[in-house]
Motif scaffolding. Structure first.
Motif, mmCIF file in Angstrom:
data_model
loop_
_atom_site.group_PDB
_atom_site.id
_atom_site.type_symbol
_atom_site.label_atom_id
_atom_site.label_comp_id
_atom_site.label_asym_id
_atom_site.label_seq_id
_atom_site.Cartn_x
_atom_site.Cartn_y
_atom_site.Cartn_z
ATOM 1 N N VAL A 27 7.900 14.393 -1.538
ATOM 2 C CA VAL A 27 8.998 14.097 -0.616
ATOM 3 C C VAL A 27 9.263 12.596 -0.676
ATOM 4 O O VAL A 27 8.383 11.790 -0.366
ATOM 5 N N PHE A 96 9.316 -6.869 0.421
ATOM 6 C CA PHE A 96 10.251 -6.179 -0.467
ATOM 7 C C PHE A 96 9.602 -4.890 -0.977
ATOM 8 O O PHE A 96 8.405 -4.890 -1.309
ATOM 9 N N GLY A 98 10.535 -0.931 -3.188
ATOM 10 C CA GLY A 98 11.481 -0.084 -3.906
ATOM 11 C C GLY A 98 11.734 1.204 -3.146
ATOM 12 O O GLY A 98 10.835 1.731 -2.498
ATOM 13 N N GLY A 104 8.251 1.313 -6.148
ATOM 14 C CA GLY A 104 8.310 -0.083 -6.567
ATOM 15 C C GLY A 104 8.560 -0.276 -8.056
ATOM 16 O O GLY A 104 9.040 -1.334 -8.475
ATOM 17 N N SER A 105 8.280 0.758 -8.861
ATOM 18 C CA SER A 105 8.457 0.594 -10.313
ATOM 19 C C SER A 105 9.925 0.410 -10.683
ATOM 20 O O SER A 105 10.245 -0.048 -11.778
ATOM 21 N N ARG A 238 13.105 11.776 4.302
ATOM 22 C CA ARG A 238 12.067 10.931 4.888
ATOM 23 C C ARG A 238 11.119 11.777 5.709
ATOM 24 O O ARG A 238 11.548 12.648 6.473
HETATM 25 P P1 FAE Z 1 5.445 2.227 -3.702
HETATM 26 O O1 FAE Z 1 5.625 1.987 -5.147
HETATM 27 O O2 FAE Z 1 6.037 1.258 -2.733
HETATM 28 O O3 FAE Z 1 6.030 3.683 -3.388
HETATM 29 C C1 FAE Z 1 6.133 4.208 -2.089
HETATM 30 C C2 FAE Z 1 7.293 5.208 -2.065
HETATM 31 O O4 FAE Z 1 7.245 5.927 -0.832
HETATM 32 C C3 FAE Z 1 8.678 4.560 -2.125
HETATM 33 O O5 FAE Z 1 9.424 5.188 -3.138
HETATM 34 C C4 FAE Z 1 9.272 4.816 -0.731
HETATM 35 O O6 FAE Z 1 10.663 4.993 -0.758
HETATM 36 C C5 FAE Z 1 8.554 6.083 -0.310
HETATM 37 N N1 FAE Z 1 8.416 6.257 1.133
HETATM 38 C C6 FAE Z 1 7.994 5.345 2.032
HETATM 39 N N2 FAE Z 1 7.950 5.889 3.298
HETATM 40 C C7 FAE Z 1 8.355 7.188 3.146
HETATM 41 C C8 FAE Z 1 8.538 8.253 4.077
HETATM 42 N N3 FAE Z 1 8.261 8.118 5.395
HETATM 43 N N4 FAE Z 1 8.996 9.440 3.623
HETATM 44 C C9 FAE Z 1 9.276 9.601 2.286
HETATM 45 N N5 FAE Z 1 9.121 8.613 1.369
HETATM 46 C C10 FAE Z 1 8.664 7.420 1.797
HETATM 47 O O7 FAE Z 1 3.910 2.356 -3.313
HETATM 48 N N6 FAE Z 1 3.479 -5.366 -8.967
HETATM 49 C C11 FAE Z 1 2.924 -5.609 -10.174
HETATM 50 O O8 FAE Z 1 1.787 -5.181 -10.429
HETATM 51 N N7 FAE Z 1 3.604 -6.326 -11.132
HETATM 52 C C12 FAE Z 1 4.834 -6.861 -10.888
HETATM 53 O O9 FAE Z 1 5.422 -7.506 -11.770
HETATM 54 C C13 FAE Z 1 5.422 -6.647 -9.612
HETATM 55 N N8 FAE Z 1 6.636 -7.184 -9.299
HETATM 56 C C14 FAE Z 1 7.230 -6.844 -8.115
HETATM 57 C C15 FAE Z 1 8.525 -7.291 -7.860
HETATM 58 C C16 FAE Z 1 9.206 -6.853 -6.720
HETATM 59 C C17 FAE Z 1 10.603 -7.338 -6.441
HETATM 60 C C18 FAE Z 1 8.569 -5.953 -5.817
HETATM 61 C C19 FAE Z 1 9.277 -5.439 -4.588
HETATM 62 C C20 FAE Z 1 7.273 -5.519 -6.054
HETATM 63 C C21 FAE Z 1 6.593 -5.966 -7.197
HETATM 64 N N9 FAE Z 1 5.306 -5.526 -7.483
HETATM 65 C C22 FAE Z 1 4.718 -5.832 -8.680
HETATM 66 C C23 FAE Z 1 4.545 -4.722 -6.511
HETATM 67 C C24 FAE Z 1 4.476 -3.224 -6.876
HETATM 68 O O10 FAE Z 1 5.756 -2.730 -7.184
HETATM 69 C C25 FAE Z 1 3.844 -2.468 -5.691
HETATM 70 O O11 FAE Z 1 2.542 -2.986 -5.495
HETATM 71 C C26 FAE Z 1 3.763 -0.971 -5.942
HETATM 72 O O12 FAE Z 1 5.037 -0.414 -6.134
HETATM 73 C C27 FAE Z 1 3.075 -0.263 -4.780
HETATM 74 O O13 FAE Z 1 2.801 1.066 -5.195
HETATM 75 P P2 FAE Z 1 2.537 2.204 -4.138
HETATM 76 O O14 FAE Z 1 2.239 3.465 -4.872
HETATM 77 O O15 FAE Z 1 1.545 1.731 -3.138
#
Ligand code: FAE
Length: 493
Positions: A27, A96, A98, A104-105, A238
């Motif tokens: 989801v 910030f 995604g 975030g990818s 959500r």
């Molecule tokens: P994440 O990837 O944030 O995924 C969580 C997902 O859950 C998202 O798609 C949300 O929309 C969804 N979600 C949240 N709440 C709900 C809800 N209530 N119901 C349904 N869906 C929901 O989590 N990291 C690196 O290692 N290298 C980089 O170069 C890097 N650059 C970055 C640049 C930017 C601009 C940003 C924002 C982040 C960067 N990061 C980087 C951090 C990395 O993307 C982040 O640590 C991971 O994406 C976190 O992974 P998670 O699986 O924890």
């Protein structure tokens, strides 16, 4: 079997459960970024953003707001289910994140960094480091399809002139520089540079999504998971609440919206097993609301604790050398100042692709700092908050200064004070790397299980205790691989 979110932790868990024969429903609150808009692009142009840029904002909220001190970067947009969110946790910290299939990818800089083993052992001493470094980090890097720019390409690609200038200046003052692996396809980047394919990294694309070249999760783990035929992704939906039936079934309140944000359906679904992988903020918020709202009152008191910004702070300096008009948005180099006994940090060399010769080099520090905050849910404001204060990032600023000051002294250059809101030199009030809130081995057991709640798991950045010393997605992916292999799949098969 339901997984909330579709970022790194979710994608790994879905693939491994599906390979083990389980049917999985993901989801995800954001949309699937796989169909072009009327302009033929999936993602909008970076310098001409539209609703696709940000998650229901009236104006973009980019990390850099000013050019030459003028607030010209952010532009009005129509509120829409865009790809980048900025969540305001306190006056001193916003995050910030995604939004969409791939989390975030979809928006990140693609830097695929394996943490220093000694620091990993320090922050997670009960995790078997031999298994992590022998099995799970290699498995994660393979699953993410990480690749590394060749020395020859780094030395000659015009779009990495900015990296070469910074590396040379850093080396001149005795700092160590390193090449960083990437999930952006380096062959595609070479073809962009040769002019044989449409540009993406060389066309300023990154925070509002890459139209080409990026091996985001929807092209790797999630594509493989969907390929099993056992995974379904429910988008624009959500999870708004979690409760539990007397028979142990978890019941999720779902709110489905259209891309303009109108609610199209509310419903409840039940599941015997639930994996929260909604990211550090998303998973923590769901647990805080369930605990404090009384639906799951026995959740650990430690939910929300141990949140950190991974020591993120950003700054830029003028250079006395040209850095190039066309710059790749995908960083491939860093200054490794981790051996500094005073203020260790990995300092990325970041582009500023402004479309003109900017004579500047940017840096994002990932510093080792002890400061942590506690997240809480403000039910009245319907918002997540953190007790993070401005001074909490002082250690990260110090770490960045220990890298940038010597270069400024040597080359008689200066910090840029015209990029961040309020004329700040340091972008210290936002982060890209939120970590913690449901810490491994504290809020969960050593594998992400929530004690006393059979079938309830956390498997994402919320597990990592606030800091990992490098960009975090490889660590999040590898820990998710470990927890899936050693707990979630065996428990649920
Ligand atoms: P994440 O990837 O944030 O995924 C969580 C997902 O859950 C998202 O798609 C949300 O929309 C969804 N979600 C949240 N709440 C709900 C809800 N209530 N119901 C349904 N869906 C929901 O989590 N990291 C690196 O290692 N290298 C980089 O170069 C890097 N650059 C970055 C640049 C930017 C601009 C940003 C924002 C982040 C960067 N990061 C980087 C951090 C990395 O993307 C982040 O640590 C991971 O994406 C976190 O992974 P998670 O699986 O924890």
């Amino acid at each position: 079997m339901v997984i909330v979110g579709s970022g790194y932790g979710a994608a790994v868990t879905a693939l491994r459960l599906a390979e083990a024969g389980r049917e999985v429903l993901i989801v995800e609150m954001g949309r699937a970024w796989n169909s072009p808009g009327r302009d033929g692009r999936v993602f909008c142009k970076t310098l001409q953003p539209d609703g696709r840029a940000m998650w229901f904002k009236r104006r973009t909220e980019a990390p850099i707001s000013n050019i030459f001190g003028l607030p010209v970067v952010d532009q009005p947009i129509t509120p829409w289910a865009g790809v980048l969110d900025r969540v305001h946790l306190s006056d001193a910290m916003s995050v910030f994140a995604g939004r969409g299939v791939g989390g975030g990818s979809l928006v990140n800089g693609g830097m695929a960094v394996t943490p220093k083993r000694a620091y990993f052992e320090e922050i997670l001493p009960f995790v078997d480091a031999a298994a992590m470094y022998g099995t799970y980090f290699p498995r994660a890097n393979a699953g993410l399809r990480a690749n590394t720019i060749t020395a020859a390409a780094l030395a000659s690609t015009p779009a990495y002139r900015y990296a070469r200038v910074a590396m040379k200046q850093a080396a001149t003052v005795g700092l160590k520089t390193v090449t960083i692996p990437q999930v952006y396809d380096m062959d595609y980047l070479a073809a962009e540079q040769a002019g044989t394919v449409p540009r993406s990294a060389l066309r300023q694309e990154v925070i509002y999504g890459n139209n080409h070249g990026k091996r985001s999760l929807d092209h790797t783990y999630l594509a493989d998971a969907l390929g099993t035929g056992r995974v379904t992704i429910q988008t624009l939906t959500r999870v708004d609440g979690i409760r539990r039936e007397p028979d142990g079934t978890y019941v999720l309140a779902l709110v489905q919206i259209d891309e303009r944000g109108h609610v199209v359906r509310r419903r409840e679904i039940g599941c015997g097993a639930l994996v929260l992988a909604a990211g550090s903020l998303g998973s923590t918020e769901l647990l805080l609301r369930a605990r404090d709202g009384g639906a799951l009152p026995d959740l650990p008191a430690s939910v929300g604790e141990g949140w950190g910004n991974n020591g993120n702070v950003m700054a830029a300096r003028w250079t006395n050398d040209r850095v190039g008009v066309v710059q790749s948005t995908m960083p491939v180099a860093a200054i490794d100042n981790w051996d500094d006994p005073v203020a260790p940090a990995l300092v990325e060399i970041t582009p500023f692709p402004m479309g003109f010769e900017s004579m500047m080099v940017g840096h994002l520090a990932v510093a080792k700092i002890p400061e942590r905050a506690t997240l809480r849910y403000d039910a009245k404001a319907a918002a997540l908050r953190a007790d993070w204060q401005r001074g909490d990032n002082a250690g990260a600023i110090r770490a960045l200064k220990r890298v940038m000051d010597p270069m400024n002294r040597k080359f008689r250059t200066a910090y840029r004070a015209d990029l961040f809101r309020g004329g700040r030199i340091f972008g210290d009030d936002f982060c890209y790397h939120p970590l913690g809130g449901c810490q491994l081995g504290k809020t969960t057991d050593a594998h992400g299980r929530i004690p006393g709640h059979r079938g309830l798991y956390v498997n994402d950045g919320a597990l990592v205790p606030g800091s990992v010393g490098v960009n975090p997605f490889v660590t999040i992916t590898a820990l998710a691989e470990r927890n899936a292999a050693e707990a979630i799949v065996p428990d649920l098969s």
